[in-house]
Design an enzyme around this catalytic site. Structure first.
Site, PDB file in Angstrom:
ATOM      1  CE  LYS A   1      -1.481   1.651   4.026  1.00  0.00           C
ATOM      2  NZ  LYS A   1      -1.396   3.013   4.530  1.00  0.00           N
ATOM      3  CG  ASN A   2       2.329   2.735   3.519  1.00  0.00           C
ATOM      4  OD1 ASN A   2       1.191   3.134   3.264  1.00  0.00           O
ATOM      5  ND2 ASN A   2       2.721   2.433   4.744  1.00  0.00           N
TER       6      ASN A   2
ATOM      7  CB  CYS B   1      -3.991   5.940  11.124  1.00  0.00           C
ATOM      8  SG  CYS B   1      -4.750   4.598  10.210  1.00  0.00           S
TER       9      CYS B   1
ATOM     10  NE  ARG C   1       0.570  10.173  10.217  1.00  0.00           N
ATOM     11  CZ  ARG C   1       0.067   9.168   9.484  1.00  0.00           C
ATOM     12  NH1 ARG C   1      -1.154   8.765   9.676  1.00  0.00           N
ATOM     13  NH2 ARG C   1       0.813   8.588   8.570  1.00  0.00           N
TER      14      ARG C   1
ATOM     15  CG  ASP D   1       3.415   1.260   9.456  1.00  0.00           C
ATOM     16  OD1 ASP D   1       3.133   2.160  10.273  1.00  0.00           O
ATOM     17  OD2 ASP D   1       3.601   1.487   8.244  1.00  0.00           O
TER      18      ASP D   1
ATOM     19  NE  ARG E   1      -6.824   4.668   6.208  1.00  0.00           N
ATOM     20  CZ  ARG E   1      -6.702   5.934   6.543  1.00  0.00           C
ATOM     21  NH1 ARG E   1      -7.325   6.387   7.593  1.00  0.00           N
ATOM     22  NH2 ARG E   1      -5.955   6.741   5.844  1.00  0.00           N
TER      23      ARG E   1
HETATM   24  C1  EPZ Z   1       4.331   6.835   6.457  1.00  0.00           C
HETATM   25  O1  EPZ Z   1       3.657   7.905   7.109  1.00  0.00           O
HETATM   26  C2  EPZ Z   1       3.332   5.710   6.332  1.00  0.00           C
HETATM   27  N1  EPZ Z   1       2.200   6.179   5.551  1.00  0.00           N
HETATM   28  C3  EPZ Z   1       2.896   5.234   7.702  1.00  0.00           C
HETATM   29  O2  EPZ Z   1       2.114   4.083   7.506  1.00  0.00           O
HETATM   30  C4  EPZ Z   1       4.125   4.841   8.532  1.00  0.00           C
HETATM   31  O3  EPZ Z   1       3.706   4.550   9.838  1.00  0.00           O
HETATM   32  C5  EPZ Z   1       5.133   5.980   8.546  1.00  0.00           C
HETATM   33  O4  EPZ Z   1       5.460   6.391   7.210  1.00  0.00           O
HETATM   34  C6  EPZ Z   1       6.439   5.609   9.242  1.00  0.00           C
HETATM   35  O5  EPZ Z   1       7.015   4.503   8.590  1.00  0.00           O
HETATM   36  C7  EPZ Z   1       2.233   6.148   4.232  1.00  0.00           C
HETATM   37  O6  EPZ Z   1       3.219   5.720   3.640  1.00  0.00           O
HETATM   38  C8  EPZ Z   1       1.028   6.624   3.495  1.00  0.00           C
HETATM   39  P1  EPZ Z   1       6.723   9.984   8.370  1.00  0.00           P
HETATM   40  P2  EPZ Z   1       4.264   9.354   7.091  1.00  0.00           P
HETATM   41  O7  EPZ Z   1       6.660  11.256   7.629  1.00  0.00           O
HETATM   42  O8  EPZ Z   1       4.943   9.561   5.793  1.00  0.00           O
HETATM   43  C9  EPZ Z   1       7.556  13.245  11.805  1.00  0.00           C
HETATM   44  C10 EPZ Z   1       0.334   2.604   7.924  1.00  0.00           C
HETATM   45  O9  EPZ Z   1      -0.129   2.028   8.927  1.00  0.00           O
HETATM   46  N2  EPZ Z   1       7.458  14.254  10.741  1.00  0.00           N
HETATM   47  O10 EPZ Z   1       7.841   9.053   8.081  1.00  0.00           O
HETATM   48  O11 EPZ Z   1       3.208  10.277   7.510  1.00  0.00           O
HETATM   49  C11 EPZ Z   1       6.213  12.610  12.096  1.00  0.00           C
HETATM   50  O12 EPZ Z   1       5.446  13.395  12.987  1.00  0.00           O
HETATM   51  C12 EPZ Z   1       0.792   4.042   8.019  1.00  0.00           C
HETATM   52  O13 EPZ Z   1       0.402   2.110   6.795  1.00  0.00           O
HETATM   53  C13 EPZ Z   1       7.734  15.571  11.046  1.00  0.00           C
HETATM   54  O14 EPZ Z   1       8.035  15.943  12.176  1.00  0.00           O
HETATM   55  O15 EPZ Z   1       5.343   9.210   8.248  1.00  0.00           O
HETATM   56  C14 EPZ Z   1       6.630  11.282  12.657  1.00  0.00           C
HETATM   57  O16 EPZ Z   1       6.929  11.417  14.018  1.00  0.00           O
HETATM   58  C15 EPZ Z   1       0.408   4.739   9.249  1.00  0.00           C
HETATM   59  N3  EPZ Z   1       7.647  16.507  10.036  1.00  0.00           N
HETATM   60  C16 EPZ Z   1       7.907  10.942  11.914  1.00  0.00           C
HETATM   61  O17 EPZ Z   1       8.352  12.188  11.356  1.00  0.00           O
HETATM   62  C17 EPZ Z   1       7.309  16.164   8.753  1.00  0.00           C
HETATM   63  O18 EPZ Z   1       7.254  17.045   7.902  1.00  0.00           O
HETATM   64  C18 EPZ Z   1       7.753   9.943  10.783  1.00  0.00           C
HETATM   65  O19 EPZ Z   1       6.710  10.341   9.924  1.00  0.00           O
HETATM   66  C19 EPZ Z   1       7.045  14.805   8.470  1.00  0.00           C
HETATM   67  C20 EPZ Z   1       7.132  13.872   9.490  1.00  0.00           C
END
Ligand code: EPZ
Length: 430
Positions: free
Chosen positions: A22-23, A117, A122, A305, A397
């Site tokens: 999915k991702n 979610c 985020r 995840d 989802r």
């Molecule tokens: C992706 O989310 C995935 N979603 C999530 O999968 C997954 O949990 C996550 O990566 C971590 O592996 C998709 O791919 C659609 P991040 P994403 O940006 O991109 C902080 C699932 O269950 N951050 O890597 O939103 C953030 O707050 C889902 O399939 C900032 O501070 O995650 C977090 O603490 C849920 N500023 C950390 O980084 C930013 O601009 C990681 O978030 C961006 C992120």
């Protein structure tokens, strides 16, 4: 409302085919708007998030032809609208991938602020920082992220935190920028690499994806391609933990073992046997599980995840385990539901202290988010008695035919639409 009815107690045994990730699918679908030529995508998971994204893309003029349940041809030659704001798109996180993709090609995009979610704050500051470094103006107004650029110019960008979404978005925006972009402290997840491979197959020049420095030499145009999405490491991991929790014997097929290394390491630590072959992984669990400590980390660390799934397993182990989620601060909302099933877990901030119990007992519970929902289903499959799981739209989802795949492994689980059907389920399984 649709819900799952589950009678626990059966060890899950058999083989299960893992679908496309999915991702990886979400950014790849979004990136298809970056060329006017047709893009053929295979191994696409048929899950709610990909379907919502495809619908939003159709609404801005992307032509879509499904050639099978898992394959689609997309053509974005007639994109007529650079404002993406249909009601559903706000519910998925990946809506923001359309910003990077549209900005790259059209130098303008307006997309509803992303949802996804509820697992913690985020932030999107790193996405914005990256777009601005490339020369775009970014404002948030009326619930939309609005970006615009006269020209996009390559830049040297240091990410303040490792973010999958920001790495992907900036990589897309930089693909059609002028000059070279370097992303430092980039995310290394398999889906980041898959997107880079997809873009390269369209004529992009991206090097280093999978390491923490990605170099993107801008190109002037992209062409059509045919591409198959990688298997879903989290779907595979979920079934592998289903074997551990139900003391079963499950072979996940069509996987890339390399992507599962951290998951396999933990399964072995808690006492499972794991056998690996080319594109299969077999997990056998026969004894009571052992304890371990887990800290979620960006890839190649243990994935956030998979945190609820391993916690459900540790909840049945002998002794005390500690699970810390370093990525999201609100990813333990399932613990209250698991406690209804008899678990002994205490959450302090982003750490769960888990005292293993001998068994879970069935209860009425609901899924708080996608992965936690799947983990609770697995807990229910191991529990004594009956469980109903509500809010399963979260699970849909990201898991295709979840209950059907579980049924094929011997699980007593059914998708019900009406409370009355529960009595029938009880009679059938009693
Ligand atoms: C992706 O989310 C995935 N979603 C999530 O999968 C997954 O949990 C996550 O990566 C971590 O592996 C998709 O791919 C659609 P991040 P994403 O940006 O991109 C902080 C699932 O269950 N951050 O890597 O939103 C953030 O707050 C889902 O399939 C900032 O501070 O995650 C977090 O603490 C849920 N500023 C950390 O980084 C930013 O601009 C990681 O978030 C961006 C992120």
């Amino acid at each position: 409302m649709e819900h799952y009815a589950i009678k626990g107690g059966n060890a899950l045994v058999g083989e299960v085919e893992i679908g496309g990730a999915k991702n990886a699918a979400l950014p790849i679908l979004a990136a298809s708007v970056m060329t006017d030529e047709s893009v053929y995508i295979d191994n696409m998971p048929d899950v709610r998030d990909t379907n919502v994204l495809l619908k939003a893309m159709a609404n801005i003029g992307v032509m879509e032809k499904r050639t099978g349940r898992h394959s689609v041809v997309l053509n974005a030659a007639n994109v007529s609208n650079l404002v993406v704001e249909d009601d559903n798109i706000k519910k998925i996180r990946a809506s923001y991938y359309l910003i990077g993709a549209l900005l790259s090609k059209y130098k303008r995009a307006e997309v509803a602020l992303p949802g996804g979610c509820d697992i913690g704050c985020r932030a999107i500051d790193q996405h914005i920082k990256g777009f601005e470094a490339l020369g775009a103006e970014v404002v948030i107004e009326h619930g939309l992220i609005k970006t615009r650029a006269e020209r996009l110019m390559g830049a040297h960008i240091y990410m303040d935190c490792v973010s999958v979404g920001a790495t992907i978005n900036v990589m897309m925006a930089a693909t059609l920028a002028e000059g070279t972009t370097i992303i430092e402290n980039a995310a290394k997840e398999p889906h980041v690499v898959d997107l880079a491979n997809f873009l390269n197959s369209m004529g992009a020049n991206i090097k280093g994806a999978g390491t923490d420095v990605i170099r993107i030499k801008g190109v002037t145009r992209l062409h059509g391609t045919e591409y198959a999405i990688i298997p879903d490491q989290i779907e595979a991991g979920t079934f592998m933990f289903a074997a551990a929790v139900t003391k079963g014997d499950i072979t996940v097929k069509n996987v890339i073992p390399k992507h599962l290394e951290s998951i396999v390491a933990k399964l072995i630590e808690i006492g499972c046997q794991v056998e690996e072959s080319d594109d299969c992984m077999r997990v056998v669990a026969s004894k009571r599980l052992k304890t371990t400590h887990v800290k979620t980390l960006p890839y190649p660390g243990f994935p956030t995840d998979m945190q609820p799934q391993i916690a459900v397993a540790l909840g049945l182990s002998q002794g005390t385990s500690i699970v810390t989620d370093t990525i999201f601060e609100n990813r333990f909302r399932y613990v209250d539901e698991l406690i209804r099933m008899g678990a002994h877990i205490k959450v302090e901030g982003t750490t769960a202290i888990i005292d293993g119990v001998e068994k879970y007992t069935g209860a009425r519970i609901s899924a708080p988010d996608l992965r936690a929902g799947a983990a609770l289903v697995i807990a229910a499959l191991a529990a004594e008695g009956y469980t109903t799981v509500e809010d399963i739209h979260y699970i849909e989802r990201g898991y295709e035919d979840f209950h059907l795949k579980l049924q094929a492994l011997g699980a007593q689980i059914e998708l019900l639409t009406d409370d009355k059907e529960f009595q029938k389920f009880k009679l059938k399984t009693g």
